[in-house]
Design a protein around this motif. Sequence first.
Motif, short mmCIF file in Angstrom:
data_model
loop_
_atom_site.label_atom_id
_atom_site.label_comp_id
_atom_site.label_asym_id
_atom_site.label_seq_id
_atom_site.Cartn_x
_atom_site.Cartn_y
_atom_site.Cartn_z
N ILE A 104 -3.14 -3.08 5.21
CA ILE A 104 -1.80 -3.12 4.64
C ILE A 104 -1.77 -2.11 3.49
O ILE A 104 -2.67 -2.08 2.66
N ILE A 106 -0.36 -0.56 0.03
CA ILE A 106 0.28 -1.00 -1.21
C ILE A 106 0.57 0.23 -2.05
O ILE A 106 -0.36 0.92 -2.51
N ASN A 115 0.44 -9.20 -6.59
CA ASN A 115 0.76 -8.57 -5.31
C ASN A 115 -0.50 -8.25 -4.52
O ASN A 115 -0.52 -8.37 -3.29
N ARG A 118 -1.57 -11.46 -2.99
CA ARG A 118 -0.63 -11.88 -1.94
C ARG A 118 -0.87 -11.08 -0.66
O ARG A 118 -0.85 -11.63 0.44
N ARG A 119 -1.09 -9.78 -0.81
CA ARG A 119 -1.34 -8.95 0.36
C ARG A 119 -2.67 -9.31 1.02
O ARG A 119 -2.79 -9.29 2.26
N GLN A 122 -2.23 -12.08 3.31
CA GLN A 122 -1.48 -11.77 4.53
C GLN A 122 -2.35 -11.09 5.60
O GLN A 122 -1.86 -10.79 6.69
N LEU A 129 -7.19 -3.31 2.63
CA LEU A 129 -6.03 -2.95 1.81
C LEU A 129 -6.17 -1.48 1.44
O LEU A 129 -7.23 -1.05 0.97
N GLU A 381 5.10 -2.01 5.02
CA GLU A 381 6.27 -2.88 5.14
C GLU A 381 7.45 -2.24 4.44
O GLU A 381 7.41 -1.95 3.24
#
Length: 388
Positions: A104, A106, A115, A118-119, A122, A129, A381
């Motif tokens: 993901i 960021i 954050n 939180r990521r 997920q 990350l 996202e």
Amino acid sequence: MAKNREFYKGQKKRRNYALIPFVVGLALITLVVVLFYSLQKYVVITKDGVEIVMPWEEPETELDEEGKEIREFEEVSTELVFEEPDYSRIEARAGKRARPVRAIFIAAEDVNRDNLLRRAEQLNSGNALVIEMKPRSGYLLWVSDTDLAKAYSLSVVNDLTSDMGGMLQELRNYAADENKELWLVAQISCCVDGLLATRTTDFALRTASGSDYVDETGYWLDPYNAELRRYIIALVRELYDMGFDEVILADVMHPVPETKEGEAPSFIYTREMSAAPSPINAICGFALYAANQLEDREDGKLLSIYLDTPRSLVRYDEGTGQNGVLFFKLYDRVYYRTDRYTYTYNYGDIEPNVTIGSAKDRFVPVVINYLPDNSSWVYIEDLPEETE
């Protein structure tokens, strides 16, 4: 009755006349050898050939007023020819340790402790990350000890930058507690840096009129600049020491300005060059330098890079200067921004260029709101803007 002789007639001696030519030949050979070694000091080599000048044949030496010999030398025209670098001869050496990365992304403006956690929560089908640690603005998200960062205040001391290493360790602790795999990747912009370009003129890529080159991407830096290259290397080493497993070099490319048809773009670089500058030499040279300098990195640490155009996936891109064939030889992974409709075509273009490891592991499509059918990917996202 036999006739008696008072005297005995002796036998005639035979003369060996065949020895005479041998002796003469040996004498000639000896003379040639003696002359060869004794006349070497009289040999004069010129552009027209080799000749022997005996002492009595030498012209009289002319002297100047101070008694020094006057010599006249023939003018010789010389020309230095610098050949273009041949990057095709470089052998593939990267990618052996690359494993699938499903991450993901960021962005720098979204980096904070809450954050990040939180990521990490997920990451159901993901394992990594990608954190943008140096965006195109040029600000660093950690307190850097590099000379340039301190000289031009490229990193500020605040709660976020001071505790970045602590936040990474907190992420690892969370992953261990949840029995999750977590691969931490840092992304930094290399040739686009608004902060450095506007705080000093030593690194900016300039137009023919002498002004800093800027477009919708941002302020561009000179990829030929040796100090800029050393700065990027120093930042990568700091990120490794901070705890990142992989670093991605983004924006390793040359700008492509809009020009009139048939008109070639013109730039002013920060250094003088022996050969004509070009985007290919600038960017491929940058990529090669970075890969060579970071080859001594700790085992397990990966170094990756972005490609930015479809042409660069399969050949030299004369505009951006990128070359995917070369990048796959030097870097563990190559990241590429794409979408769900063109991803499979991009993979088909790049797959023949991967000679070490798996192409699906090393080619990483970066997509928005879509998970490609690939062992590696980066998910971005795209959050809708809030409406009143």
